[in-house]
Write a protein that holds these residues in place. Structure first.
Motif, short mmCIF file in Angstrom:
data_model
loop_
_atom_site.label_atom_id
_atom_site.label_comp_id
_atom_site.label_asym_id
_atom_site.label_seq_id
_atom_site.Cartn_x
_atom_site.Cartn_y
_atom_site.Cartn_z
N THR A 122 45.25 23.60 8.03
CA THR A 122 45.89 24.25 6.88
C THR A 122 47.35 23.86 6.76
O THR A 122 48.07 24.40 5.93
CB THR A 122 45.78 25.79 6.98
N ASN A 123 47.76 22.90 7.55
CA ASN A 123 49.14 22.44 7.56
C ASN A 123 49.27 21.18 6.70
O ASN A 123 48.78 20.11 7.09
CB ASN A 123 49.56 22.15 9.01
N PRO A 124 49.90 21.25 5.53
CA PRO A 124 50.03 20.09 4.67
C PRO A 124 50.66 18.87 5.38
O PRO A 124 50.24 17.74 5.15
CB PRO A 124 50.90 20.56 3.51
N ALA A 125 51.63 19.12 6.24
CA ALA A 125 52.26 17.99 6.94
C ALA A 125 51.23 17.24 7.80
O ALA A 125 51.24 16.01 7.85
CB ALA A 125 53.41 18.50 7.81
N TRP A 126 50.36 17.95 8.47
CA TRP A 126 49.36 17.31 9.30
C TRP A 126 48.31 16.60 8.42
O TRP A 126 47.90 15.48 8.71
CB TRP A 126 48.65 18.33 10.19
N ASN A 127 47.89 17.24 7.34
CA ASN A 127 46.86 16.66 6.47
C ASN A 127 47.32 15.43 5.72
O ASN A 127 46.52 14.53 5.46
CB ASN A 127 46.37 17.71 5.47
N TYR A 128 48.59 15.36 5.34
CA TYR A 128 49.05 14.26 4.50
C TYR A 128 49.88 13.22 5.24
O TYR A 128 50.42 12.32 4.62
CB TYR A 128 49.85 14.82 3.32
N GLU A 129 49.97 13.31 6.57
CA GLU A 129 50.78 12.34 7.29
C GLU A 129 50.10 10.99 7.42
O GLU A 129 50.73 10.02 7.77
CB GLU A 129 51.16 12.88 8.68
N ARG A 130 48.85 10.90 7.15
CA ARG A 130 48.12 9.64 7.30
C ARG A 130 48.26 8.77 6.08
O ARG A 130 48.19 9.06 5.00
CB ARG A 130 46.66 9.92 7.58
#
Length: 130
Positions: A122-130
């Protein structure tokens, strides 16, 4: 994998068919999507079985795919996707039977799952870092 999934669900939903590359459908509506990613040293197989999904969220959050199976016939998500009208425990029992899940299989680690949801999924930073 798809043959086992279809076989399990057909025992409780005989109208289920395998369509396209990796979709399971009932009455021409997708109830399961599956995907395979292969690399030299590993593979990832994942899939969905829709049971109580709020289908209105699909058109809200997903674009129409650039490629689609012929049976979709350009239908929007809400006309193309459906929930399986089956109890989860009936599906789980058939999946366990087909996949030969041993009695005494450890329970899901719900605490770890909740922690990972909070820290990553649920963490946008983790989901979109790729």
């Amino acid at each position: 994998v798809m043959e086992n999934m279809a076989q399990a669900i057909q025992r409780v939903e005989p109208r289920l068919k395998w369509e396209g590359t990796c979709d399971l459908v009932v009455d021409a509506r997708k109830v399961s999507g599956n995907s395979l990613r292969c690399r030299r040293d590993w593979l990832l197989y994942h899939g969905t079985l829709l049971l109580e999904m709020d289908l209105n969220l699909l058109d809200r959050f997903l674009l129409h795919p650039p490629r689609e199976p012929e049976y979709r016939q350009k239908r929007p998500h809400t006309d193309f996707v459906a929930n399986l009208a089956l109890p989860a425990d009936a599906i789980a029992a058939e999946l366990s039977r087909v996949w030969k899940v041993a009695a005494g299989t450890p329970p899901l680690p719900h605490d770890r799952i909740a922690r990972l949801v909070g820290e990553r999924y649920t963490n946008p930073a983790w989901n979109y870092e790729r």
